[in-house]
Enzyme design. Sequence first.
Site, mmCIF file in Angstrom:
data_model
loop_
_atom_site.group_PDB
_atom_site.id
_atom_site.type_symbol
_atom_site.label_atom_id
_atom_site.label_comp_id
_atom_site.label_asym_id
_atom_site.label_seq_id
_atom_site.Cartn_x
_atom_site.Cartn_y
_atom_site.Cartn_z
ATOM 1 N N GLU A 155 5.768 14.812 -12.449
ATOM 2 C CA GLU A 155 5.331 13.462 -12.110
ATOM 3 C C GLU A 155 5.144 12.721 -13.430
ATOM 4 O O GLU A 155 4.386 13.168 -14.292
ATOM 5 C CB GLU A 155 4.014 13.479 -11.335
ATOM 6 C CG GLU A 155 3.698 12.115 -10.758
ATOM 7 C CD GLU A 155 2.223 11.870 -10.529
ATOM 8 O OE1 GLU A 155 1.876 10.950 -9.795
ATOM 9 O OE2 GLU A 155 1.395 12.608 -11.103
ATOM 10 N N ASP A 206 1.561 22.519 -6.469
ATOM 11 C CA ASP A 206 1.168 21.403 -7.312
ATOM 12 C C ASP A 206 0.452 21.977 -8.532
ATOM 13 O O ASP A 206 -0.504 22.745 -8.391
ATOM 14 C CB ASP A 206 0.222 20.475 -6.525
ATOM 15 C CG ASP A 206 0.447 19.017 -6.865
ATOM 16 O OD1 ASP A 206 0.546 18.712 -8.061
ATOM 17 O OD2 ASP A 206 0.512 18.191 -5.930
ATOM 18 N N ASP A 257 1.786 17.690 -11.916
ATOM 19 C CA ASP A 257 0.972 16.477 -11.817
ATOM 20 C C ASP A 257 0.820 15.798 -13.185
ATOM 21 O O ASP A 257 0.502 16.474 -14.174
ATOM 22 C CB ASP A 257 -0.417 16.871 -11.280
ATOM 23 C CG ASP A 257 -1.277 15.684 -10.927
ATOM 24 O OD1 ASP A 257 -0.942 14.976 -9.970
ATOM 25 O OD2 ASP A 257 -2.302 15.467 -11.614
ATOM 26 N N HIS A 269 1.663 11.192 -1.242
ATOM 27 C CA HIS A 269 0.246 11.067 -0.873
ATOM 28 C C HIS A 269 -0.478 9.975 -1.656
ATOM 29 O O HIS A 269 -1.666 9.749 -1.444
ATOM 30 C CB HIS A 269 -0.438 12.412 -1.103
ATOM 31 C CG HIS A 269 -0.450 12.781 -2.557
ATOM 32 N ND1 HIS A 269 0.701 13.036 -3.266
ATOM 33 C CD2 HIS A 269 -1.469 12.878 -3.450
ATOM 34 C CE1 HIS A 269 0.390 13.291 -4.525
ATOM 35 N NE2 HIS A 269 -0.921 13.203 -4.667
ATOM 36 N N ASP A 270 0.217 9.331 -2.603
ATOM 37 C CA ASP A 270 -0.394 8.251 -3.382
ATOM 38 C C ASP A 270 0.120 6.870 -2.980
ATOM 39 O O ASP A 270 -0.211 5.869 -3.619
ATOM 40 C CB ASP A 270 -0.074 8.425 -4.882
ATOM 41 C CG ASP A 270 -0.760 9.626 -5.504
ATOM 42 O OD1 ASP A 270 -1.783 10.086 -4.963
ATOM 43 O OD2 ASP A 270 -0.259 10.112 -6.535
#
Length: 556
Positions: free
Chosen positions: A254, A98, A201, A327-328
């Site tokens: 993302e 990440d 990210d 994870h969000d």
Amino acid sequence: MKNQWYKEAVFYQIYPRSFKDSNSDGIGDIKGIISKIDYLVDLGIDAIWFSPLYASPNADYGYDISDYKAINPEYGTMEDFDKMLKLLHKNNIKVIMDLVINHTSDQHEWFQQSRDVNSKYHDYYYWRDGKGKWGKKPPNNWTSFFAGSAWQYDEKVGKWYLHLFDKNQPDLNYFNPNVMKEIQDILRFWLDKGVDGFRCDVITLLSKTFGLPNGAPSPALCGREHYIDGPRMEELLGQLQEVLREYDAFTVGESVLINVPKALRYTTEGNEYLTTVFAFDSVNADNYFGLKQLVRPFSLRKLKNSMRTWQHGLYGKSWNTLFWENHDQARIVGRYCDPVVNRVEGAKMLATVLMTLSGTPFIYQGQEFGTTSIRMTDINDYQDVEAKRTYEMMKGIFGAKGAMKRTAYCSRDNARTPMQWDDSKNAGFTDADTTWLKVNPNYVQINAKQAQEDPNSVLNYYKKLIRLRKNDKSFVYGTYKDYYRNSAKIWAYLRESEYGKLFVVCNFANKDVSFTPPKEIANQNFTLLTSNYDDSCQTPQKTKLRPYEAIIYKLQ
Ligand code: ISL
Ligand code: CA
């Protein structure tokens, strides 16, 4: 369209804090992950995306990095990481890290130094004077992703700094070329270790409008026209590519509020600034405007319409990613299908779609055995900064009860509860008495061990689909054509390529629905490849599809 490894791969996302604890402190760690490599190999995945493993004070659990070249001691050592990377590679599993470079932690050395206006680091961040007579108002009206102003006043400095996320996550200033140089160095550090790429990210937030002007008034993400998809994105991504290209590294960006034209801006084949992007339409079919707190009943039509746009929009030009969870996000079972009645069938139906659309599937830990969201009704049980902040904000709008209901439905902690390995204490996640975040009490029924032993489990169905996809390129390359677009219950589509044709039909209703195959399908010799019921029709024909029935037919 070029054949590429990443198009044929199935990715798996690990949220390290919640995957497996090896030293009984109630927190997942690298040694824990190593102990589960066999499980991952058995599942059949080709690559892993690790949510941040770096040193972090955990204001946003790793998305606030205090040292990009260190492993969070809670998770282990750099030696542990190197060992894990080697073992995964030995098992032909690629690793992507990440890359969180829109912001750092406020505990990062750079930020600490930047609080001295004479330091060369001062300009690594957006320090600005306040507005109003005494400078007591923020420099502009931008709001944070986690609600409230995107600016924080620092007494010592006598200035404000920009943070598009939590106040402990100051934004890096990419108008300063030294910042990009630091990041390039960090990229090399990890690529030299042998990692295969990055999940980037909020990468499309890197370029802010010069002068940081006020945004048009808006109830959410005020100022976004000045901080999403900004004018210098190509320049900045190009600078990342200078390094990435040397290593042939894979990237998935993302990208908040992305659409097809913007995705093509970044990912058109032959001119890639990013290999692929994550678009969020697949997880917005139960909310309004892409704001997950604005809950609405799940709409299959909305889902099909947006997915069609992506399936057609990128075909032959670029490449989609596919996901139901990360994870969000709250768990998809419970959002797009019932978490109790026919849970297994529903989870398998969603697996069927994920594995048969055009794009690279990403599976989030636990999704492979149909994990459901935890329903926590006390805000003190939540760990996530976003949940806490949006809860406070929503209390003013929906009242305490409404705010709690929405938080329970969509909070990110729903995905972050410890992985449910078996039916022993704390789901086999840890030997400790307490875990960093509550374990979902339904682990007694829903866990990996149960799923491994039950031939009809969601897990075994995922494994089967992954194997099918690996051995049959018609799952990967191929056009997309859907039928019965207006149906609120049926999703039926054809994938066609030189490798053959697939016809997929899913009943998204939790009850029987009659179905007549389109003529052009019924006239051809499609035969059953797999289904989530063991007695589905062998060929596409007029029938009653049962609750969440999903069938894949193949024509050679
Ligand atoms: O999670 C969200 C709302 O539910 C999103 O707005 C999310 O904050 C956004 O997609 C950006 O996410 C990424 O960056 C954040 C981090 O908190 C998330 O975990 C991460 O995926 C800041 O680094
Ligand atoms: Ca641990």
